[in-house]
Structures are given as structure tokens and as C-alpha cells.
Scaffold this active site. Structure first.
Site, PDB file in Angstrom:
ATOM      1  N   THR A  98      12.477 -38.469 -49.552  1.00 52.03           N
ATOM      2  CA  THR A  98      11.887 -39.520 -50.394  1.00 52.03           C
ATOM      3  C   THR A  98      10.439 -39.837 -50.013  1.00 52.03           C
ATOM      4  O   THR A  98       9.766 -40.585 -50.705  1.00 52.03           O
ATOM      5  CB  THR A  98      12.729 -40.820 -50.330  1.00 52.03           C
ATOM      6  OG1 THR A  98      12.870 -41.194 -48.954  1.00 52.03           O
ATOM      7  CG2 THR A  98      14.100 -40.633 -50.933  1.00 52.03           C
ATOM      8  N   GLY A  99       9.954 -39.252 -48.922  1.00 47.85           N
ATOM      9  CA  GLY A  99       8.555 -39.490 -48.529  1.00 47.85           C
ATOM     10  C   GLY A  99       7.597 -38.709 -49.425  1.00 47.85           C
ATOM     11  O   GLY A  99       8.015 -37.874 -50.227  1.00 47.85           O
ATOM     12  N   LYS A 141      19.177 -44.489 -48.645  1.00 47.89           N
ATOM     13  CA  LYS A 141      18.860 -44.132 -50.032  1.00 47.89           C
ATOM     14  C   LYS A 141      19.891 -43.190 -50.662  1.00 47.89           C
ATOM     15  O   LYS A 141      19.603 -42.518 -51.652  1.00 47.89           O
ATOM     16  CB  LYS A 141      17.458 -43.528 -50.097  1.00 47.89           C
ATOM     17  CG  LYS A 141      16.423 -44.559 -49.666  1.00 47.89           C
ATOM     18  CD  LYS A 141      15.007 -44.177 -49.948  1.00 47.89           C
ATOM     19  CE  LYS A 141      14.084 -45.320 -49.548  1.00 47.89           C
ATOM     20  NZ  LYS A 141      12.700 -44.904 -49.404  1.00 47.89           N
ATOM     21  N   GLU A 176       3.492 -32.427 -37.162  1.00 43.12           N
ATOM     22  CA  GLU A 176       2.833 -32.051 -35.914  1.00 43.12           C
ATOM     23  C   GLU A 176       2.847 -33.221 -34.943  1.00 43.12           C
ATOM     24  O   GLU A 176       3.292 -34.304 -35.277  1.00 43.12           O
ATOM     25  CB  GLU A 176       1.403 -31.589 -36.195  1.00 43.12           C
ATOM     26  CG  GLU A 176       0.535 -32.644 -36.842  1.00 43.12           C
ATOM     27  CD  GLU A 176      -0.863 -32.141 -37.187  1.00 43.12           C
ATOM     28  OE1 GLU A 176      -1.376 -31.251 -36.502  1.00 43.12           O
ATOM     29  OE2 GLU A 176      -1.442 -32.666 -38.146  1.00 43.12           O
ATOM     30  N   TYR A 179      -1.472 -17.410 -44.143  1.00 43.97           N
ATOM     31  CA  TYR A 179      -1.810 -17.253 -45.560  1.00 43.97           C
ATOM     32  C   TYR A 179      -2.769 -16.086 -45.742  1.00 43.97           C
ATOM     33  O   TYR A 179      -2.629 -15.292 -46.673  1.00 43.97           O
ATOM     34  CB  TYR A 179      -2.477 -18.513 -46.130  1.00 43.97           C
ATOM     35  CG  TYR A 179      -1.756 -19.816 -45.839  1.00 43.97           C
ATOM     36  CD1 TYR A 179      -0.400 -19.829 -45.531  1.00 43.97           C
ATOM     37  CD2 TYR A 179      -2.435 -21.026 -45.875  1.00 43.97           C
ATOM     38  CE1 TYR A 179       0.249 -21.018 -45.264  1.00 43.97           C
ATOM     39  CE2 TYR A 179      -1.790 -22.214 -45.608  1.00 43.97           C
ATOM     40  CZ  TYR A 179      -0.452 -22.211 -45.296  1.00 43.97           C
ATOM     41  OH  TYR A 179       0.168 -23.381 -45.030  1.00 43.97           O
ATOM     42  N   GLU A 235      -3.324 -17.043 -31.249  1.00 45.39           N
ATOM     43  CA  GLU A 235      -4.617 -17.701 -31.075  1.00 45.39           C
ATOM     44  C   GLU A 235      -4.785 -18.123 -29.626  1.00 45.39           C
ATOM     45  O   GLU A 235      -3.845 -18.050 -28.841  1.00 45.39           O
ATOM     46  CB  GLU A 235      -4.754 -18.886 -32.032  1.00 45.39           C
ATOM     47  CG  GLU A 235      -3.672 -19.933 -31.884  1.00 45.39           C
ATOM     48  CD  GLU A 235      -3.735 -21.021 -32.963  1.00 45.39           C
ATOM     49  OE1 GLU A 235      -3.990 -20.690 -34.123  1.00 45.39           O
ATOM     50  OE2 GLU A 235      -3.518 -22.184 -32.633  1.00 45.39           O
ATOM     51  N   HIS A 260      -4.206 -28.165 -12.537  1.00 44.34           N
ATOM     52  CA  HIS A 260      -3.791 -27.231 -11.490  1.00 44.34           C
ATOM     53  C   HIS A 260      -2.381 -26.714 -11.626  1.00 44.34           C
ATOM     54  O   HIS A 260      -2.158 -25.521 -11.674  1.00 44.34           O
ATOM     55  CB  HIS A 260      -3.955 -27.897 -10.121  1.00 44.34           C
ATOM     56  CG  HIS A 260      -5.385 -27.982  -9.723  1.00 44.34           C
ATOM     57  ND1 HIS A 260      -5.896 -29.060  -9.068  1.00 44.34           N
ATOM     58  CD2 HIS A 260      -6.398 -27.132  -9.907  1.00 44.34           C
ATOM     59  CE1 HIS A 260      -7.184 -28.867  -8.856  1.00 44.34           C
ATOM     60  NE2 HIS A 260      -7.509 -27.707  -9.361  1.00 44.34           N
TER      61      HIS A 260
END
Lengths: 405, 298
Positions: B27-28, B53, B108, B169, B219, B256
Site C-alpha cells: 500500500t506504500g 489493511k 537500502e 541495466y 564495483e 584496522h
């Protein structure tokens, strides 16, 4: 997120890990006062969010009041790896018998906490680890697993501590694990852990880094004044401005401004431009789902940067949508205008809508787009990078030509 | 470059046209937006959760209070999480305990400890958690679970696994336009602690009869690329590797104790060296990828 030594020690104190007597000073006079109250000699330690403080002259011992004042003044004038010294920790001098190392970190390969001890502390522990790996003792813990006393005893013995020292050492190790867990640290390090001539174990230094993503669970840290902070030393004016707007940004020494989407492509873009003979002027990341306002701000950073002669833009719409991207670019063009040539590519989620927004704005005011070339999925991103390099070259040659006699 | 299309039967790993997907946090804003997108792609989104909900629906998808109710009612077997980071631990563990075997974590900045707990829970239950900070998993033409943009992907014969959404992508874009296409693209996620690692996904691709080669995109920073070489060395299929950040300025160091564990790991050059030594073919730009694949006869 790194903590200052004095903050780390405050957390140690709360868990009753022994630390030296000490006081924080924010100017030379209060440092002098602290050393008088504490009794000489004292050690004065610059509080900065970086390592290598000792080597940079950030730690001084004062035996007299005159020395204390002079040392404090010198330290406040110091800048260590770009960090100005704004606070000093004034501490009692310890009578040192031996210096040991104790540290905890997260091992992302094994998904464990790694508790590490070494009988040779006080020095660069990485060097010791490389040269004498057998001196490093280690206990791994699952994230939900308590450390048991026998594991701490194993480590304490690995530090070369036995007899009457075994118990306090075991206590300190268990307490450090508790500090690490309680405040969700990424790193907790005591280097050196000092065995004093009186036979006590004292944490002479504290190096802690906490998980900034877990701060919401730790109001006690924010009560201590520990909030999200930057730890990269001195920022350039543009980096500061970017930070104020919440944009990850780094100045580089080239002339092609990069206006990319995600951090991954932000990094790859640097490689690309270099690979094809160009020089990027910056790293930048829009973050997931940037607002048009934020995108406009990103372009402003490049437009206002005198080093930037051309711009390489890239947007692959994922969670960040092309329509929002186009709105941000158009907003910037209308408000400020772009005087620098830009080659950009836009494709991905909502690209049709993005193209429509550009077309509409172009129809309204074609002048806004005179400097901009927009490519879509049919053009490989490499070609767009090469085009940006070409634009930069042409622009510079043009400028040189204009000034030649 | 004109886009070529090759008709080819492609099968997927992790998700396919039979996957029954639940959206946690449906629902967000992001949850409902991407539910619509996933449905449009043809993904079988069978349910969503949002406590309090139950009984509502989003884009025609029924909403439940809990994952247990959701799984019982819909036989869902894949979940994708669009919850704020602080609720991901609960959401992922709830999904695993309800019997979900593939959990995709899009948000994230998940606390490190939470991600380690999720990984532990998943291992014990034999489930796989992808992310955090992942763009998701897509098996072109079959299912798109997460936020990956459809336009880049075409069914085909190459698998990709990457830590970066944006780079996934671009790789897919290159594979699609050069006619190779993709079996499945897996975004491992960009967070410091990941639910699944490169070698685990390589393993799945090696077993998938329709994947003829794998592109691994890494990466700078972190340790996960360095864990892949032993698996690459035993792969029966070629692995192409690309690592972003060869020219990146030196970043921050963790400290360290971290350095003792991670040693010289983390630089792009070191990662490329380790991957190449294990037998991976190194691509310096996206355009190298089809050249190498053609040379290898994939």
C-alpha cells in the site's frame, strides 16, 4: 560512522571498561586548567575523525604547565588529514608495562563478528598482521551468539595474559563485545590496551565506528551528541554545497561534468571517460527516486563549476523514473539555463513520458535546448560518453582559438 | 545500433512465469507503483501485505495483514519487500518463516546486524534473500520482481549478476541489443552486507541448462567479488567480469580490525586480478561483452 576517541571512551565507561582519567578541552586555556586539576604529567590528544593521529603529531606529553599550554596551542593549530583540531582530550599519563591490541569487527565474508587480539599493540596492527599472522588470535561469533567466558579466556591467553591478569583481561574482552553489540558498532578497537606497571588493564585509546543505519534504535547516542556526521576531512565549496542538498558528490580534477543516475554508473562513468581519453570533473549520485528539485540542484553544481566545459548525462530509469528526471532537467533549464554543452542518454522506466516532457518544453522554448543532445536506447552509452568528450574538446579548442593571436 | 531479436527458448533461475509473488508493503508509494509495473510485465503478483489493511486491494491484488495468511490463501512463494529499512528485519524473517523461499529486499540502508540476522534465518530455512538495496530479479518475458526497467531486457541465453542496479541495466541493454538476451538478471544489492553473494548465484546459473554464459558486474569496496573466484574456477560455463571503479579516487577505509580481515580486498584492480586469475574474461566496457561472447561462441 566514526566516533571521537572521547565518545568511544564514554561508551567504554558506561560498560565499566577501565579508561584513564581525562577531560575534554575546547581551547588552550581549558586544556591548561584540566592539566592543573589532573596533576602533571598529562597527555594531550587531538580529537579528530581519522587515523594516523600519532604520526601527524596529534598526541603530546606535557610535564610542566608551560608545556601544557604550549602543546595545547600547537595542537589547536594543527590540521590532521584535512580535519582541523577543535577538541583535545587531556588525560593522565599511564605507567606502561605492555601494550596490547583488542578489536572487534564485522566479517562480511563469514557473516560473523570477529573478535581479534594481538600481544603487540600500540603500533600499526595491519603491519603486525601481515608480518606475523601467527600473533593474531581470533574468535568468531554468530550475530545472535553470546561470547562465552572460555572464548574470552582463549583470547586473553593469546594476548599473553595469565595468572592475576587473566580475569581482568577476560572481563574487558566480554565487556567490549557488549559495547559492540549494545551500540551496534561496525568497529570497536582498543589500541593500545595498556597493562600498567601497577598491573591494571586500561583502555588507553578507543576507536569506534557505529552503524549509521541503526542510529534510529539508539536515542542514547543522540543524547550524547552523536548524530550522523561526515568523516571525509575538509570538503571543497562544491562538496559542501552538495552535502547541504543531500547529494553524494566528489570533486575530481577533470573537465567533464558527470550527471549520472545510480552510484554504480557514477563510478563506472569515471572509468568510461578515462578509458576513452576524457577526464571527469566529479563523481555524483542522484540516489534512488530523486525529486526534480534535487536533479536541478545536481545540474546547478555542474553549471556553476568553472572547471566543467561539457556534461555527460546518463539516466537509466529504475526506481528513479525518466519522467521525474526530465522534469528536473526542464526545471533547471527554465530557472537557470545551461550554458555548457551536454550529451545525455535517457532510457528505462517511463522513458516515453520523459521524452514527451522534453519535447513539450522544447516546443515551448527551443532556445533552452540549444546546448543539449538527448539520446535514447538506440545509442550505446559508450557513444554518448565519447560524444561528451568530443564536446569538451571542441569547446576547449574553441576557447583556445578565441584567445590566440 | 539496431535492436536484433532472436527467438529463443529461455528458462530462468529464481523467478519465472510460475512464481507467485507477494509485495510486502504493497500500500506504500513504491509498493503500489511497482506492483502495477510488475503486473503489466506479466509477473504473477498474487498478494500484498500491509498490517491493518487486510481486505483492501491494490491494482486488483488482495491485501493481507500477515505473511502467514497471505501464503496460506495464495500459495505465494516469492516476496518482494518495499518497506522502510527499519521494518525489513521483521518483514524478511516473517516471509521466511511463512515458507517463502526467495525474498527480494529493495530498500537500502538496512542495519548491518539486521541483515546478518536475516541471512542466518534464511540459511537455516533454505531460503535465499536478495539485497538489500537491490533492483530485484528479472527473467525477461517471464517475471520481473523488483524495480528493474523492462525496456533493457530481452529473453536470451546469458545470465547476469551485479551489485549495482544501474550497471545491471546497462549490461542487459548491451546483451539485448547485440542479440544475446538474458536468462535471468540478479541484482545482489549495493548495501554493505548482502543476503546472497556472487558465488551462490553463479552456482544457480551453472546448473541452469539455458544459461550459456554469465556476466558478473562488481564495483569497488566490499569483499563479495573476492569470494567468487573459487566458484568461477569450477564453472562449466564462461564467466565475463566487469568491475567499476578502476579510476575511482581512493575511498574511505573501514579501520584496522576490518583491514585485518579484508586485507587488500576492495580495490577494483585487486578484484579484477582475482577474477581474471580464476578464469573470468574481463570486459572493460559494456561493448566488450558481446565481442567476448562472440569470440567464445556463446
Amino acid at each position: 560512522m566514526r566516533l571521537y576517541e572521547y565518545e568511544g571512551k564514554e561508551l567504554f565507561k558506561r560498560e565499566s571498561i577501565p579508561i584513564p582519567k581525562g577531560r575534554l578541552a575546547t581551547d588552550a586555556e581549558s586544556a591548561l586548567k584540566a592539566s592543573e586539576d589532573m596533576g602533571l604529567p598529562v597527555v594531550l590528544k587531538a580529537q579528530v575523525l581519522t587515523g594516523g593521529r600519532g604520526k601527524a603529531g596529534g598526541v603530546k606529553i606535557a610535564r610542566t604547565q608551560e608545556e601544557a599550554l604550549r602543546c595545547a596551542k600547537e595542537l589547536f593549530d594543527l590540521k590532521i588529514s584535512g580535519f582541523p583540531v577543535e577538541k583535545l582530550l587531556v588525560e593522565e599519563c599511564l605507567g606502561i608495562e605492555r601494550e596490547l591490541y583488542l578489536g572487534i569487527s564485522i566479517d562480511r565474508v563469514r557473516y560473523r563478528l570477529a573478535v581479534i587480539g594481538c600481544p603487540e599493540g600500540g603500533v600499526e596492527i595491519e603491519e603486525t598482521a601481515r608480518a606475523f599472522p601467527e600473533k593474531i588470535k581470533r574468535v568468531d561469533l554468530k550475530v545472535t551468539e553470546e561470547m562465552l567466558p572460555h572464548q574470552a579466556i582463549f583470547l586473553a591467553k593469546g594476548l599473553g595474559l595469565g595468572g592475576a591478569h587473566l580475569r581482568p583481561a577476560t572481563d574487558t574482552i566480554l565487556k567490549l563485545v557488549r559495547v559492540f553489540r549494545r551500540y551496534e558498532a561496525k568497529l570497536a578497537e582498543i589500541n593500545p590496551l595498556v597493562l600498567t606497571r601497577e598491573g591494571k588493564l586500561v583502555a588507553a585509546d578507543a576507536r569506534m565506528s557505529v552503524d549509521e543505519d541503526a542510529l534510529f534504535r539508539h536515542p542514547e547516542l543522540s543524547e550524547m551528541g552523536i548524530e550522523k556526521r561526515h568523516e571525509e576531512g575538509e570538503l571543497t565549496e562544491r562538496e559542501k554545497k552538495a552535502r547541504e542538498n543531500g547529494i553524494p558528490y566528489l570533486d575530481l580534477d577533470g573537465d567533464i561534468g558527470m550527471f549520472p543516475g545510480g552510484a554504480g554508473f557514477g563510478i563506472m562513468g569515471i572509468d568510461f571517460l578515462n578509458f576513452y581519453g576524457g577526464r571527469p570533473a566529479n563523481f555524483m549520485d542522484s540516489g534512488g527516486g530523486p525529486t526534480p528539485e534535487r536533479l536541478a540542484k545536481m545540474l546547478e553544481l555542474l553549471e556553476d563549476n568553472p572547471n566543467v566545459v561539457a556534461i555527460f548525462g546518463a539516466r537509466f530509469g529504475g526506481i528513479s523514473r525518466c519522467d521525474d528526471f526530465a522534469r528536473g532537467v526542464v526545471m533547471f533549464l527554465k530557472e537557470k539555463g545551461l550554458t555548457k554543452p551536454m550529451a545525455m542518454r535517457m532510457t528505462g522506466n517511463m522513458w516515453q513520458e520523459g521524452v514527451r516532457i522534453f519535447e513539450e518544453a522544447r516546443k515551448e522554448n527551443p532556445a533552452l535546448f540549444t546546448n543539449i543532445e538527448i539520446y535514447g536506447i538506440e545509442t550505446p552509452i559508450e557513444d554518448v560518453a565519447k560524444r561528451a568528450i568530443e564536446l569538451a574538446k571542441t569547446k576547449k579548442e574553441g576557447a583556445r582559438g578565441g584567445h590566440s593571436r | 545500433m539496431p535492436r536484433q531479436r532472436k527467438k529463443e527458448l529461455a528458462v530462468a533461475i529464481l523467478v519465472d512465469e510460475n512464481s507467485r509473488v507477494v509485495v510486502q508493503g504493497i500500500t506504500g508509494g513504491a509498493g503500489s507503483f511497482h506492483t502495477k509495473r510488475m503486473l503489466e510485465y506479466g509477473t504473477k503478483v498474487v498478494a500484498g501485505t500491509s498490517p491493518g489493511k487486510a481486505g483492501q486491494n491494490v491494482e486488483g491484488v488482495p491485501v493481507f495483514d500477515t505473511m502467514a495468511e497471505c501464503v496460506e490463501a495464495t500459495r505465494a512463494n516469492v516476496s518482494v519487500i518495499f518497506l522502510p529499512a527499519q521494518f525489513v528485519l521483521d518483514g524478511a524473517v516473517e516471509a521466511i518463516r511463512a515458507g517463502i523461499k526467495v525474498v527480494v529486499v529493495v530498500p537500502e540502508h538496512i542495519p548491518l546486524v539486521d541483515m546478518m540476522k536475516i541471512r542466518q534465518e534464511a540459511r537455516e530455512a533454505g531460503a535465499l534473500v536478495i539485497g538489500g538495496n537491490t533492483a530485484g530479479i528479472i527473467s525477461p518475458g517471464k517475471a520481473n520482481v523488483g524495480i528493474m526497467p523492462d525496456i533493457a531486457f530481452r529473453p536470451g541465453r546469458v545470465g547476469t549478476v551485479s551489485r549495482s542496479g544501474s550497471l545491471t541495466y546497462y549490461v542487459a541493454d548491451t546483451l539485448s541489443s547485440s542479440g544475446f538476451g538474458e536468462t535471468t538478471c540478479v541484482g545482489l544489492g549495493g548495501d554493505p552486507i548482502l543476503g546472497t553473494t556472487f558465488e551462490e548465484v553463479l552456482d544457480l546459473f551453472d546448473k541452469d541448462p539455458h544459461t550459456r554464459a554469465v556476466v558478473l558486474v562488481g564495483e569497488i569496496g566490499g569483499v563479495y567479488e573476492e569470494m567468487a573466484p573459487p566458484r568461477i574456477a569450477t564453472m562449466t560455463k564462461p564467466v565475463l567480469a566487469m568491475v567499476a571503479g578502476v579510476h575511482a579516487p581512493r575511498g574511505k577505509r573501514m579501520g584496522h580490525a576490518g583491514a585485518i580481515i579484508e586485507g587488500t580486498m576492495g580495490t577494483a584492480k585487486e578484484k579484477l586480478r582475482a577474477l581474471e586469475e580464476a578464469g573470468a574474461h574481463i570486459a572493460r566496457t559494456f561493448l566488450d561483452i558481446p565481442l567476448i561472447l562472440t569470440r567464445l561462441g556463446v
